[in-house]
Design a protein around this motif. Structure first.
Motif, mmCIF file in Angstrom:
data_model
loop_
_atom_site.group_PDB
_atom_site.id
_atom_site.type_symbol
_atom_site.label_atom_id
_atom_site.label_comp_id
_atom_site.label_asym_id
_atom_site.label_seq_id
_atom_site.Cartn_x
_atom_site.Cartn_y
_atom_site.Cartn_z
ATOM 1 N N LEU A 95 7.456 30.219 16.309
ATOM 2 C CA LEU A 95 8.555 30.081 14.893
ATOM 3 C C LEU A 95 8.387 28.898 14.351
ATOM 4 O O LEU A 95 8.198 27.439 15.314
ATOM 5 C CB LEU A 95 9.686 30.712 15.167
ATOM 6 C CG LEU A 95 10.126 31.864 15.714
ATOM 7 C CD1 LEU A 95 11.499 32.627 16.270
ATOM 8 C CD2 LEU A 95 9.744 32.279 14.547
ATOM 9 N N HIS A 96 9.065 27.765 13.284
ATOM 10 C CA HIS A 96 9.075 26.834 12.449
ATOM 11 C C HIS A 96 10.027 25.967 13.820
ATOM 12 O O HIS A 96 9.456 24.359 14.310
ATOM 13 C CB HIS A 96 9.835 27.078 11.658
ATOM 14 C CG HIS A 96 10.081 25.262 10.872
ATOM 15 N ND1 HIS A 96 9.617 24.190 10.663
ATOM 16 C CD2 HIS A 96 11.408 24.948 11.283
ATOM 17 C CE1 HIS A 96 9.682 23.375 10.113
ATOM 18 N NE2 HIS A 96 11.388 23.443 10.700
ATOM 19 N N GLY A 97 11.148 25.931 14.244
ATOM 20 C CA GLY A 97 11.595 25.342 15.636
ATOM 21 C C GLY A 97 10.938 25.626 16.624
ATOM 22 O O GLY A 97 11.182 24.401 16.827
ATOM 23 N N GLU A 98 10.534 26.638 16.619
ATOM 24 C CA GLU A 98 9.797 26.181 18.236
ATOM 25 C C GLU A 98 8.815 24.922 18.622
ATOM 26 O O GLU A 98 8.150 24.779 19.212
ATOM 27 C CB GLU A 98 9.070 27.079 18.411
ATOM 28 C CG GLU A 98 10.254 28.721 18.758
ATOM 29 C CD GLU A 98 9.797 29.817 18.851
ATOM 30 O OE1 GLU A 98 10.095 30.818 19.778
ATOM 31 O OE2 GLU A 98 8.678 30.612 18.794
ATOM 32 N N ALA A 99 7.952 25.232 16.868
ATOM 33 C CA ALA A 99 7.023 24.083 17.022
ATOM 34 C C ALA A 99 7.404 22.899 16.973
ATOM 35 O O ALA A 99 6.790 22.008 17.694
ATOM 36 C CB ALA A 99 5.993 24.860 16.077
ATOM 37 N N CYS A 100 8.368 22.154 16.175
ATOM 38 C CA CYS A 100 9.328 21.694 16.281
ATOM 39 C C CYS A 100 9.499 20.823 17.461
ATOM 40 O O CYS A 100 9.742 19.602 17.750
ATOM 41 C CB CYS A 100 9.912 21.319 14.979
ATOM 42 S SG CYS A 100 9.446 21.657 13.590
ATOM 43 N N ILE B 204 -0.607 30.106 22.705
ATOM 44 C CA ILE B 204 -1.791 29.318 21.906
ATOM 45 C C ILE B 204 -2.355 28.551 23.274
ATOM 46 O O ILE B 204 -2.122 28.011 23.635
ATOM 47 C CB ILE B 204 -0.653 28.238 20.848
ATOM 48 C CG1 ILE B 204 0.506 29.321 20.488
ATOM 49 C CG2 ILE B 204 -1.254 27.503 20.339
ATOM 50 C CD1 ILE B 204 1.543 28.566 18.722
ATOM 51 N N PRO B 205 -3.453 28.001 22.786
ATOM 52 C CA PRO B 205 -4.612 27.819 23.313
ATOM 53 C C PRO B 205 -4.273 26.182 23.338
ATOM 54 O O PRO B 205 -3.415 25.886 22.131
ATOM 55 C CB PRO B 205 -5.559 27.856 23.369
ATOM 56 C CG PRO B 205 -5.583 29.206 21.843
ATOM 57 C CD PRO B 205 -4.369 29.603 21.791
ATOM 58 N N ASP B 206 -4.454 25.384 24.135
ATOM 59 C CA ASP B 206 -4.210 23.815 24.549
ATOM 60 C C ASP B 206 -4.978 23.814 23.072
ATOM 61 O O ASP B 206 -4.505 22.735 22.386
ATOM 62 C CB ASP B 206 -4.311 23.616 25.620
ATOM 63 C CG ASP B 206 -3.257 24.401 26.558
ATOM 64 O OD1 ASP B 206 -2.040 24.730 26.417
ATOM 65 O OD2 ASP B 206 -3.795 23.633 28.125
ATOM 66 N N MET C 23 0.622 16.873 29.391
ATOM 67 C CA MET C 23 1.994 16.450 30.233
ATOM 68 C C MET C 23 3.097 17.486 29.719
ATOM 69 O O MET C 23 3.640 17.526 30.552
ATOM 70 C CB MET C 23 2.468 14.979 29.152
ATOM 71 C CG MET C 23 3.387 14.758 29.003
ATOM 72 S SD MET C 23 4.665 15.315 28.072
ATOM 73 C CE MET C 23 3.406 14.562 26.500
ATOM 74 N N LEU C 24 3.071 17.747 28.812
ATOM 75 C CA LEU C 24 3.872 19.384 28.311
ATOM 76 C C LEU C 24 3.593 20.114 30.029
ATOM 77 O O LEU C 24 5.343 20.536 30.738
ATOM 78 C CB LEU C 24 3.697 20.427 27.760
ATOM 79 C CG LEU C 24 3.041 19.533 25.946
ATOM 80 C CD1 LEU C 24 3.107 20.786 25.657
ATOM 81 C CD2 LEU C 24 4.992 18.960 25.462
ATOM 82 N N THR D 145 6.021 24.826 26.543
ATOM 83 C CA THR D 145 4.488 24.705 26.384
ATOM 84 C C THR D 145 3.978 25.477 25.678
ATOM 85 O O THR D 145 4.455 26.662 25.156
ATOM 86 C CB THR D 145 4.405 24.991 27.772
ATOM 87 O OG1 THR D 145 4.499 26.246 28.252
ATOM 88 C CG2 THR D 145 4.510 24.132 28.666
ATOM 89 N N PRO D 146 2.554 25.401 24.682
ATOM 90 C CA PRO D 146 1.877 26.776 24.464
ATOM 91 C C PRO D 146 1.761 28.029 25.009
ATOM 92 O O PRO D 146 1.354 28.633 24.199
ATOM 93 C CB PRO D 146 0.866 25.741 23.917
ATOM 94 C CG PRO D 146 1.108 23.761 24.293
ATOM 95 C CD PRO D 146 1.956 23.654 25.522
#
Length: 359
Positions: A276-281, A317-319, A355-356, A311-312
């Motif tokens: 989702l937009h906010g998740e990515a941000c 989502i692949p790193d 780092m995540l 985290t991805p």
């Protein structure tokens, strides 16, 4: 006022002006949807209305809005599926005879109403059914294209009616995404200040102060953001409204959109629909705060307490995709200078992703 006075006023070298567009009415609270007729009576937008909703949101609130208004207004309905050129053209045709529009739904529906009403010069009322991002009040819309999502100019709603009872029953993932969108204001304003120092970009201290305060309040109240709780919806919607107001004051999305948003749009292009937009941000904000030398752990901790991904891996989502999104972020709105436009190397991007996962 005399001509001489006008000449004096115009001769001191001051030539700044800004047109700030804000909603006329904002109503947030329990059973707020029942007061929709009072809001319409106050703004007097006309007698015919097109209610735009999604397939699901029509059942959640769209039908209720129609029932509330049908005895006093000429009501027509439009169901917006995928937000694309075809849908926008069909919605525009459906709204030709309407005096005003009401968008009842999530981001896609609100953006559809926002774009169509802007192009036709008609007012629209925002009735969000989820608190997933600050688009419920802002004057910008997100339009998906073949090349990825793009931000387009529109106008803010003339009124916002946010029923916390309805919003609290939406999937918690949506509310957590909205929180992440607001918390990412922290890094958006750091990027704006960076552009001011290095590029001479004009800033608004008022907009920055409001944007930062909004993020701080959500971080402070992170433990109160729980699934199904109307108080949580109350807190988050107020934060989204404040974030939208900060953008209106600035005359742009700068107070709430920096490198973390550029990263989010790049990620959407590489792997559409994965986040989702906010998740990515939110994830982007953790990484860009690290680059700014700020307290990235506090952002990560706040997102985790709210239930947003940090985290991805949590989004499957692949790193490597995230690394590519970090490197391609500079291609998104290149005129918007951020920390990600300062020559990020692949090695540095790989370090940011690793780092995540640090404890």
């Amino acid at each position: 006022m005399s001509t001489d006075t006008v000449q004096v006023l115009q001769s001191d070298g001051f030539n700044k002006s800004r047109w700030t567009q804000l909603p006329r009415d904002v109503l947030i609270g329990h059973q707020a949807i029942l007061q929709l007729p009072d809001i319409i009576a106050d703004i007097r937008p006309g007698r015919s209305v097109l209610i735009i909703s999604g397939g699901t949101t029509r059942e959640v609130a769209g039908n209720a809005v129609e029932d509330i208004l049908k005895d006093s207004y000429d009501v027509k309905r439009f169901v917006a599926g995928k937000l694309d050129t075809t849908t926008l053209e069909a919605c525009s045709q459906a709204s030709l005879s309407a005096d005003f529009l009401i968008g009842v739904g999530g981001g896609r529906v609100i953006d559809c109403a926002k774009i169509v009403s802007y192009k036709q010069g008609k007012p629209f009322i925002s009735v969000p059914t989820a608190a997933s991002h600050d688009g419920i009040i802002s004057g910008r819309a997100t339009l998906p294209t073949e090349a990825g999502s793009v931000s387009v100019g529109a106008h803010p709603p003339i009124a916002v009616v946010a029923d916390t009872g309805i919003i609290s029953q939406a999937p918690h993932r949506l509310m957590a995404s909205g929180c992440a969108d607001v918390i990412s204001n922290y890094t958006a304003i750091l990027d704006w200040e960076l552009a001011h120092r290095l590029r001479g970009e004009q800033i608004s201290e008022y907009a920055i102060a409001l944007s930062k305060m909004t993020a701080e309040i959500l971080v402070k109240d992170a433990n109160l953001i729980k699934p199904g709780q109307e108080e949580a919806a109350w807190i988050v919607v107020k934060a989204l409204v404040s974030s939208g107001v900060s953008m209106a004051i600035a005359g742009s999305s700068r107070p709430a959109s920096g490198g973390e948003h550029k990263f989010g749009h790049a990620l959407e292009r590489l792997i559409p629909g994965a986040a989702l937009h906010g998740e990515a941000c939110g994830i982007g904000s953790i990484m860009t705060m690290y680059l700014h030398g700020g307290d990235w752990r506090e952002i990560r901790s706040s997102l985790a307490r709210i239930g947003a991904p940090t985290t991805p891996k949590e989004l499957n989502i692949p790193d490597e995709i995230v690394i590519e999104a970090l490197l391609k972020a500079r291609d998104i709105r290149p005129e918007r200078y951020t920390i990600l436009d300062m020559g990020l190397t692949r090695e540095s991007a790989e370090h940011l992703v690793q780092m995540l996962y640090e404890a």
